[in-house]
Design an enzyme around this catalytic site. Sequence first.
Site, PDB file in Angstrom:
ATOM      1  N   CYS A 131       5.485 -56.222 -34.724  1.00  0.00           N
ATOM      2  CA  CYS A 131       4.522 -57.205 -35.203  1.00  0.00           C
ATOM      3  C   CYS A 131       4.620 -57.371 -36.720  1.00  0.00           C
ATOM      4  O   CYS A 131       5.693 -57.584 -37.260  1.00  0.00           O
ATOM      5  CB  CYS A 131       3.119 -56.822 -34.746  1.00  0.00           C
ATOM      6  SG  CYS A 131       1.866 -58.104 -35.047  1.00  0.00           S
TER       7      CYS A 131
ATOM      8  N   LYS B  77       5.018 -47.623 -33.731  1.00  0.00           N
ATOM      9  CA  LYS B  77       4.571 -48.418 -34.870  1.00  0.00           C
ATOM     10  C   LYS B  77       3.938 -47.517 -35.923  1.00  0.00           C
ATOM     11  O   LYS B  77       3.101 -46.667 -35.612  1.00  0.00           O
ATOM     12  CB  LYS B  77       3.575 -49.484 -34.409  1.00  0.00           C
ATOM     13  CG  LYS B  77       3.225 -50.519 -35.472  1.00  0.00           C
ATOM     14  CD  LYS B  77       2.352 -51.614 -34.884  1.00  0.00           C
ATOM     15  CE  LYS B  77       2.075 -52.705 -35.907  1.00  0.00           C
ATOM     16  NZ  LYS B  77       1.220 -53.781 -35.340  1.00  0.00           N
TER      17      LYS B  77
ATOM     18  N   GLU C 231       6.655 -57.545 -28.002  1.00  0.00           N
ATOM     19  CA  GLU C 231       5.659 -56.487 -28.187  1.00  0.00           C
ATOM     20  C   GLU C 231       4.749 -56.381 -26.955  1.00  0.00           C
ATOM     21  O   GLU C 231       4.324 -57.388 -26.404  1.00  0.00           O
ATOM     22  CB  GLU C 231       4.809 -56.808 -29.416  1.00  0.00           C
ATOM     23  CG  GLU C 231       3.707 -55.810 -29.727  1.00  0.00           C
ATOM     24  CD  GLU C 231       2.823 -56.278 -30.865  1.00  0.00           C
ATOM     25  OE1 GLU C 231       2.075 -55.442 -31.403  1.00  0.00           O
ATOM     26  OE2 GLU C 231       2.862 -57.473 -31.220  1.00  0.00           O
TER      27      GLU C 231
END
Length: 529
Positions: A403, A350, A286
């Site tokens: 994440c 995301k 990430e």
Amino acid sequence: MERLAGKIMLGSGFGRVCIAIFAGAFGALAFPPFGFFAALFISFTLLVWLIDGTTGNADGGVFSRGWKTFVLGWLFGFGYFVAGLWWMGNALLLEADEFAWALPLAIFGLPACLAIFYGLAVMLANLLWSDGWGRIAALAASFGLIEWIRSFILTGFPWNAIGYGLMPIPLMMQTSNLIGIFGMSMVAVFVFSSPALLGTKKGMLPGLSIAALLMALHLGYGAYRLQQPLPPVEGDMTVRIVQPGIDQSRKMLNADRAEIFKEHLRLSALPPSAGQKRPDIIVWPETSVPFILTQNPDALEEIANTLEDGQILLTGAVRMEDAGAGHAPRYYNSVYAIDSQGQIIGATDKVHLVPFGEYVPFEDVLRHFGITNIISLPGGFSPAATRNPITLPSGKKLHSFICYEIIFPGEVPADIASSTAIVNVTNDGWFGDTPGPYQHFQQARLRAVETGVPVIRAANTGISAIIDPLGRIVAGLDYGQKGIIDSTLGGVVTGALTSDMRQIHFWLSFGVLLVVAVISRLGLIDRKN
């Protein structure tokens, strides 16, 4: 056991408060890095006896007992979440001069809020509480329901759902493919609560027998599923995961950004590991690219010079989108797919952002109190409207979870079985060498088991791994190591249940437990000791 149960049931005052908090806190030992799942037998046995003491008190009416059981469940949950989530405060210490004031909120405030869910679970169980084995069915049903609700209320945070405590190893993970993590939470609470029947005797034989049967079926199904051969992926695909092991404090320094980028390139250019072919896909963690990639053509050229013909790089990066004249640009936490010509051939953003990490809820109000994002970015990140897969030139589809998105079963798309793999890129370096990265990794493994799809997990400081569809680690790097993983990706499990089927099985299981609890409450079972 009867004497101990009697002392706990009759306890009062500060001692009772301490037992409730201890019971919850001790249960946190069931989760990584400890994995001592037997701790939850003690936790839930104590909780059942504490509830017995509250519901058995004739003083006060329904409201009074409901309130007392809520407080009892809250105390249990507070101990559970403080012991299991204290490590979240580590992220605030990286910029202690700005965020140290919020440390008590991270260590105690968040657990205090999450404990409300467990307070509600115990209060709901109290409505159907009895003195036989039906009461552990009521407790299991209420915890399963509340864990499901915890996954979406106020954006959701199903971290360390009770069911994970019953799944420390692949043998004990496989049942999640049938009923999901929330169904497993019901099974776990029933099994973990069953020793309480030894202290009260009534309903002991049927209750312990059913718990033993559930555990036997759980282990038996695990053994059966682990014996099934995995189909090969159509057209071998070799994956390289880069784990650069860069300290988070260093990533936050502007002066080091160019060198950090070069470290990723150096690791990507290493020759194949022994026995492995040249990687087809290279995966960086990430936000590995420490600048806006589309504004830096030299960086794209360096990537092109590093990749060999036909190789694809998947990298976490911040994506900027122009919002038009008079408006600030939008930023997205993204994954880019870049080919060997340095061209961006795919991207996904995301969807589920971290509150107070990537955005501030009610920002217009809270900024007046000095509350800002931990990540310094004007206006924070924007969420993507939908989750889109990355389609490679070969036609293979990869679904990315950035994440902590990987901890949300509800975020998994319905067509996940058509994917070649789930890609989880993360940076757990925020939390240091604490239980956090290990707990996060366990939950990523469970998504592989639930979906029957392998997981490619790239973490900045670890834990990175190729995880097969049965939750087994094919190859990995532990926390704090720096290096690469080269491995051939396996296939998707055939016959894995869909999320819709798991949800149906969850509600059927909930219904059975609820019926048992109601019948027990009406006195139709456990008539004899």
